[in-house]
Design a protein around this motif. Sequence first.
Motif, PDB file in Angstrom:
ATOM      1  N   ARG A 164       0.845  -1.188   0.000  1.00  0.00           N
ATOM      2  CA  ARG A 164       0.000   0.000   0.000  1.00  0.00           C
ATOM      3  C   ARG A 164       0.884   1.243   0.000  1.00  0.00           C
ATOM      4  O   ARG A 164       1.828   1.350   0.775  1.00  0.00           O
ATOM      5  N   GLU A 165       0.574   2.177  -0.851  1.00  0.00           N
ATOM      6  CA  GLU A 165       1.338   3.417  -0.935  1.00  0.00           C
ATOM      7  C   GLU A 165       1.051   4.297   0.279  1.00  0.00           C
ATOM      8  O   GLU A 165      -0.051   4.296   0.811  1.00  0.00           O
ATOM      9  N   LYS A 166       2.054   5.076   0.702  1.00  0.00           N
ATOM     10  CA  LYS A 166       1.908   5.971   1.858  1.00  0.00           C
ATOM     11  C   LYS A 166       1.000   7.157   1.547  1.00  0.00           C
ATOM     12  O   LYS A 166       0.383   7.705   2.414  1.00  0.00           O
ATOM     13  N   GLY A 167       0.936   7.600   0.326  1.00  0.00           N
ATOM     14  CA  GLY A 167       0.012   8.662  -0.063  1.00  0.00           C
ATOM     15  C   GLY A 167       0.387  10.041   0.424  1.00  0.00           C
ATOM     16  O   GLY A 167      -0.465  10.767   0.902  1.00  0.00           O
ATOM     17  N   GLY A 168       1.626  10.435   0.338  1.00  0.00           N
ATOM     18  CA  GLY A 168       2.029  11.797   0.656  1.00  0.00           C
ATOM     19  C   GLY A 168       2.050  12.128   2.131  1.00  0.00           C
ATOM     20  O   GLY A 168       1.809  13.270   2.500  1.00  0.00           O
ATOM     21  N   VAL A 169       2.327  11.167   2.999  1.00  0.00           N
ATOM     22  CA  VAL A 169       2.416  11.428   4.427  1.00  0.00           C
ATOM     23  C   VAL A 169       3.829  11.909   4.726  1.00  0.00           C
ATOM     24  O   VAL A 169       4.809  11.235   4.410  1.00  0.00           O
ATOM     25  N   PRO A 170       3.977  13.102   5.310  1.00  0.00           N
ATOM     26  CA  PRO A 170       5.329  13.622   5.585  1.00  0.00           C
ATOM     27  C   PRO A 170       6.064  12.793   6.634  1.00  0.00           C
ATOM     28  O   PRO A 170       5.445  12.087   7.434  1.00  0.00           O
TER      29      PRO A 170
END
Length: 147
Positions: free
Chosen positions: A6-12
């Motif tokens: 699953r991709e992290k989706g732009g979580v800093p």
Amino acid sequence: MGEPVREKGGVPAGHGLCRARGEVEPHSEWHRDSSASDGLSARCKECRAVRGGQEHLKRRYGITEAERAMPVASQRGVRRIRSSAPPAHVDHRHETGRVRGVLCFSRNAALGQLKDRPDVTRRAAAYVEGNAWKPTLVAPGVCRLPS
């Protein structure tokens, strides 16, 4: 082959995505979990507390949060024993597990300490009211102790 990652989706960096609320939270808002790949709990602290409370009610008393709210509503948000608000703790019979109502922590604990016994509760009330163990003069030099 294995499951797709699953991709992290732009979580800093230093943050995690709360999937329940869809919000990005700093790592300080997550419990640590050494068995997880990222070292963090699957849920943020807030969601974990809410879900933990719901799971506790279901596991311990067999009720949902909505079912817990029904006695509170019937009590008009006021504690049954001490008339200040709001009640928060589920009261139940220890022998059967049947829910009686919702009380404040102190009164719920007191009933548990009194072992749900009405006779002991009445004696405790008499003691607090100052009526317990006061002898009654029946005749000169003869006193009767309360039963």
